[in-house]
Design an enzyme around this catalytic site. Structure first.
Site, PDB file in Angstrom:
ATOM      1  N   ARG A 154       0.851  -1.192   0.000  1.00 31.06           N
ATOM      2  CA  ARG A 154       0.000   0.000   0.000  1.00 31.06           C
ATOM      3  C   ARG A 154       0.879   1.230   0.000  1.00 31.06           C
ATOM      4  O   ARG A 154       1.855   1.296   0.758  1.00 31.06           O
ATOM      5  CB  ARG A 154      -0.851   0.066   1.271  1.00 31.06           C
ATOM      6  CG  ARG A 154      -2.033  -0.854   1.319  1.00 31.06           C
ATOM      7  CD  ARG A 154      -2.542  -0.942   2.741  1.00 31.06           C
ATOM      8  NE  ARG A 154      -1.463  -1.372   3.633  1.00 31.06           N
ATOM      9  CZ  ARG A 154      -1.498  -1.306   4.949  1.00 31.06           C
ATOM     10  NH1 ARG A 154      -2.537  -0.813   5.559  1.00 31.06           N
ATOM     11  NH2 ARG A 154      -0.475  -1.731   5.671  1.00 31.06           N
ATOM     12  N   GLU A 155       0.536   2.196  -0.807  1.00 31.29           N
ATOM     13  CA  GLU A 155       1.290   3.439  -0.785  1.00 31.29           C
ATOM     14  C   GLU A 155       1.201   4.033   0.612  1.00 31.29           C
ATOM     15  O   GLU A 155       0.155   3.998   1.246  1.00 31.29           O
ATOM     16  CB  GLU A 155       0.726   4.418  -1.818  1.00 31.29           C
ATOM     17  CG  GLU A 155       0.936   3.899  -3.218  1.00 31.29           C
ATOM     18  CD  GLU A 155       0.602   4.923  -4.291  1.00 31.29           C
ATOM     19  OE1 GLU A 155       0.439   6.102  -3.975  1.00 31.29           O
ATOM     20  OE2 GLU A 155       0.510   4.505  -5.453  1.00 31.29           O
ATOM     21  N   LEU A 253     -13.513  -0.839   6.045  1.00 27.57           N
ATOM     22  CA  LEU A 253     -14.937  -0.519   6.172  1.00 27.57           C
ATOM     23  C   LEU A 253     -15.112   0.952   6.553  1.00 27.57           C
ATOM     24  O   LEU A 253     -16.080   1.313   7.195  1.00 27.57           O
ATOM     25  CB  LEU A 253     -15.592  -1.416   7.231  1.00 27.57           C
ATOM     26  CG  LEU A 253     -15.888  -2.862   6.816  1.00 27.57           C
ATOM     27  CD1 LEU A 253     -16.524  -3.635   7.968  1.00 27.57           C
ATOM     28  CD2 LEU A 253     -16.802  -2.912   5.581  1.00 27.57           C
ATOM     29  N   CYS A 263      -4.287   1.633  -8.074  1.00 29.07           N
ATOM     30  CA  CYS A 263      -4.516   0.187  -8.142  1.00 29.07           C
ATOM     31  C   CYS A 263      -5.988  -0.198  -8.262  1.00 29.07           C
ATOM     32  O   CYS A 263      -6.376  -0.844  -9.225  1.00 29.07           O
ATOM     33  CB  CYS A 263      -3.915  -0.477  -6.909  1.00 29.07           C
ATOM     34  SG  CYS A 263      -2.176  -0.085  -6.729  1.00 29.07           S
ATOM     35  N   ARG A 331      -3.588   9.864  -8.539  1.00 29.50           N
ATOM     36  CA  ARG A 331      -4.298   9.098  -9.569  1.00 29.50           C
ATOM     37  C   ARG A 331      -5.699   8.676  -9.109  1.00 29.50           C
ATOM     38  O   ARG A 331      -5.858   8.117  -8.024  1.00 29.50           O
ATOM     39  CB  ARG A 331      -3.477   7.857  -9.962  1.00 29.50           C
ATOM     40  CG  ARG A 331      -2.375   8.219 -10.947  1.00 29.50           C
ATOM     41  CD  ARG A 331      -1.523   7.043 -11.273  1.00 29.50           C
ATOM     42  NE  ARG A 331      -0.550   6.784 -10.217  1.00 29.50           N
ATOM     43  CZ  ARG A 331       0.355   5.807 -10.280  1.00 29.50           C
ATOM     44  NH1 ARG A 331       0.393   4.990 -11.305  1.00 29.50           N
ATOM     45  NH2 ARG A 331       1.216   5.641  -9.282  1.00 29.50           N
TER      46      ARG A 331
HETATM   47  C1  UGA Z   1      -4.006  -1.096  -2.644  1.00 29.39           C
HETATM   48  C2  UGA Z   1      -4.061  -2.340  -1.758  1.00 29.39           C
HETATM   49  O1  UGA Z   1      -4.484  -1.991  -0.445  1.00 29.39           O
HETATM   50  C3  UGA Z   1      -2.700  -3.013  -1.693  1.00 29.39           C
HETATM   51  O2  UGA Z   1      -2.784  -4.222  -0.949  1.00 29.39           O
HETATM   52  C4  UGA Z   1      -2.257  -3.339  -3.121  1.00 29.39           C
HETATM   53  O3  UGA Z   1      -0.975  -3.934  -3.138  1.00 29.39           O
HETATM   54  C5  UGA Z   1      -2.198  -2.060  -3.921  1.00 29.39           C
HETATM   55  O4  UGA Z   1      -3.495  -1.463  -3.940  1.00 29.39           O
HETATM   56  C6  UGA Z   1      -1.721  -2.418  -5.306  1.00 29.39           C
HETATM   57  O5  UGA Z   1      -2.452  -3.087  -6.034  1.00 29.39           O
HETATM   58  O6  UGA Z   1      -0.557  -2.149  -5.628  1.00 29.39           O
HETATM   59  P1  UGA Z   1      -3.265   1.454  -2.281  1.00 29.39           P
HETATM   60  O7  UGA Z   1      -3.919   1.726  -3.597  1.00 29.39           O
HETATM   61  O8  UGA Z   1      -1.913   2.007  -2.034  1.00 29.39           O
HETATM   62  O9  UGA Z   1      -3.148  -0.139  -2.032  1.00 29.39           O
HETATM   63  O10 UGA Z   1      -4.192   2.070  -1.165  1.00 29.39           O
HETATM   64  P2  UGA Z   1      -5.266   1.604  -0.084  1.00 29.39           P
HETATM   65  O11 UGA Z   1      -4.756   1.932   1.256  1.00 29.39           O
HETATM   66  O12 UGA Z   1      -5.696   0.216  -0.317  1.00 29.39           O
HETATM   67  O13 UGA Z   1      -6.457   2.613  -0.412  1.00 29.39           O
HETATM   68  C7  UGA Z   1      -7.124   2.592  -1.673  1.00 29.39           C
HETATM   69  C8  UGA Z   1      -8.298   3.526  -1.681  1.00 29.39           C
HETATM   70  O14 UGA Z   1      -9.351   3.038  -0.869  1.00 29.39           O
HETATM   71  C9  UGA Z   1      -8.017   4.932  -1.150  1.00 29.39           C
HETATM   72  O15 UGA Z   1      -8.659   5.862  -1.979  1.00 29.39           O
HETATM   73  C10 UGA Z   1      -8.614   4.925   0.232  1.00 29.39           C
HETATM   74  O16 UGA Z   1      -9.005   6.197   0.681  1.00 29.39           O
HETATM   75  C11 UGA Z   1      -9.799   4.036   0.027  1.00 29.39           C
HETATM   76  N1  UGA Z   1     -10.274   3.388   1.264  1.00 29.39           N
HETATM   77  C12 UGA Z   1      -9.534   2.435   1.873  1.00 29.39           C
HETATM   78  C13 UGA Z   1     -11.521   3.755   1.779  1.00 29.39           C
HETATM   79  O17 UGA Z   1     -12.219   4.633   1.240  1.00 29.39           O
HETATM   80  N2  UGA Z   1     -11.965   3.113   2.897  1.00 29.39           N
HETATM   81  C14 UGA Z   1     -11.248   2.147   3.530  1.00 29.39           C
HETATM   82  O18 UGA Z   1     -11.734   1.608   4.539  1.00 29.39           O
HETATM   83  C15 UGA Z   1      -9.992   1.825   3.004  1.00 29.39           C
END
Ligand code: UGA
Length: 442
Positions: A154-155, A253, A263, A331
């Site tokens: 995760r970033e 959640l 991603c 992005r």
């Molecule tokens: C995501 C996955 O979590 C990683 O496991 C995966 O390796 C990565 O994609 C990838 O494919 O390389 P990332 O995109 O860095 O990682 O970010 P996340 O922390 O997963 O968040 C993604 C999005 O979901 C964000 O916009 C965040 O705000 C949103 N989010 C996340 C929510 O709105 N609610 C949540 O409860 C969690």
């Protein structure tokens, strides 16, 4: 062991640096002379907490170097990782594999002895076989295997995710390749993280299924949040109540303005496309993609309603432009939907983001950038929290309310307790919680 990492984008750079920290001898390759020069000068082109010091330490120890010379980097390497970009191809949502295939061909031409060609980029099912064919075409006599080794970092938490993964996925077809991959990850084996060794196609699909599932979970709670607003429930309570069921789990959640990033949007689109091509439509994933777009659009309506139905003539302070905290990545960020709607509607928009400005300046025309949230809120009609940066989680709310023309807050990350905003004099809306109405005059 000697490892080559092709591509110094997000996944390639973090993986290369972390492998060198395991004690491997890592050469990172990138086409861009400028990028390699910057990396050799010790500059980290992305914002990722802790990456700069880890990189400096391993360069100093002589385990990590950067070059544009792919052939020299591949010569003698036991594992050659392909970690180049797979952007969504314009028009059809498919992952664009041209960089992966070009890299595979160049690796084929450069192989001098047995190596495992490992794909770390997120690629559709079947790509590893195509990579094997491309290497074979370029080097009919070469001794090599391919492996699929998708990344789950995760970033903002990438180093920790790499060093302490929930699992490592390795898709291989031969025992020899499995052994090389075991050697690559041996430092992790010592710490007993699960390593799932499987076939190529399963490894490829695991990555898409994981991201699509997480995107589904977020989108599910976002739809429940919308329903909460209509029926008078509180999504935080609902999320807690369902999350305590171990089968559901409490992570991912958090209701918000929709998922973004490099991603989830790309991988859900790609999975939908893979399903269509296999004549097995991924109807849930397709619905998730649509629902997420609707969630982002709904945020614009929420903001418009809060300022009385029109953005025209209003001043709005937007706190957070990146798709999540801890990154400079914009992005598919919800801000790219919300901010242009504000600007287009005639609002004066001020944006504050601890890391987003460099990328955001081009992506969000017509706004002014500020470093200080209070300065941005001064005289404003609305403060909208789009990203839950730590800097925005403990604001002096009475001070902010005092400085605003009209104290209104759209807390799209549910950072603040409604009572705190009410006590500070705000009229406020959230995602999936009852709004705080404007205090009666006097
Ligand atoms: C995501 C996955 O979590 C990683 O496991 C995966 O390796 C990565 O994609 C990838 O494919 O390389 P990332 O995109 O860095 O990682 O970010 P996340 O922390 O997963 O968040 C993604 C999005 O979901 C964000 O916009 C965040 O705000 C949103 N989010 C996340 C929510 O709105 N609610 C949540 O409860 C969690």
């Amino acid at each position: 062991m000697r490892i080559t990492m092709i591509g110094t984008g997000y996944v390639g750079l973090v993986s290369g640096v972390c492998f060198s920290d395991f004690g491997h001898d890592v050469t990172c390759v990138d086409l861009s002379e400028e990028k390699v020069a910057r990396l050799n000068a010790g500059e980290v082109p992305i914002y990722e907490p802790g990456l700069d010091s880890l990189m400096a330490r391993n360069v100093a120890a002589g385990r990590l170097s950067f070059t544009t010379d792919l052939a020299a980097a591949v010569d003698g390497a036991e594992a050659v990782f392909i970690a180049v970009g797979t952007p969504s191809r314009r028009g059809d949502g498919h992952a664009d594999l041209s960089y992966v295939m070009a890299a595979a061909e160049q690796v084929g031409r450069a192989l001098t002895g047995y190596a495992v060609v490992v794909t770390k980029s997120t690629v559709p099912v079947g790509t590893n076989r195509a990579v094997a064919e491309a290497v074979r075409r370029a080097a009919p006599e070469a001794e090599f295997d391919v492996a699929s080794n998708p990344e789950f970092l995760r970033e903002g938490a990438a180093i920790d995710d790499f060093m302490k993964p929930d699992r490592v996925i390795v898709g291989v077809e031969s025992e020899r390749a499995a052994q090389v991959m075991a050697a690559v990850y041996r430092p992790l084996y010592l710490r007993e993280f699960p390593v799932v060794t499987t076939d190529l196609e399963s490894a490829e699909l695991i990555k898409y299924a994981a991201n699509a599932f997480l995107a589904t979970k977020i989108t599910f709670i976002n739809e429940i949040a919308h329903l909460c607003e209509r029926v008078g429930a509180d999504v935080k309570e609902v999320a807690r109540g369902i999350g305590l069921d171990g089968r559901i789990g409490n992570k991912f959640l958090h209701a918000g303005p929709g998922y973004g990033g490099s991603c989830f949007p790309k991988d859900t689109r790609a999975l939908a496309r893979i399903g269509q091509e296999a004549a097995v439509p991924q109807t849930i994933t397709e619905a998730v993609i649509r629902a997420n777009e609707a969630t982002k659009a709904r945020m614009v309506d929420k903001l418009r309603d809060l300022v009385g139905g029109r953005f025209n003539g209003k001043t709005v302070a937007v706190l957070g432009a990146t798709f999540k905290p801890g990154t400079d990545d914009m992005r598919d960020s919800p801000s790219l939907t919300v901010v242009p709607a504000l600007v287009g509607g005639g609002a004066t928009v001020r944006v504050v983001d601890p890391q987003g400005r460099r990328e955001g300046e081009d992506l969000l025309p017509g706004v002014t950038w500020h470093d200080d949230p209070y300065e941005a809120a001064a005289g404003a009609d609305l403060v909208a929290i789009l990203t839950a940066w730590n800097e925005f989680r403990a604001l002096d709310l009475p001070r902010m309310a005092e400085a605003m023309a009209t104290p209104r807050m759209a807390d799209l990350r549910n950072v603040y307790a409604p009572d705190m905003l009410r006590d500070a004099g705000f009229e406020a809306v959230f995602v999936g919680r009852a709004p705080v109405e404007r205090a009666a005059d006097g």
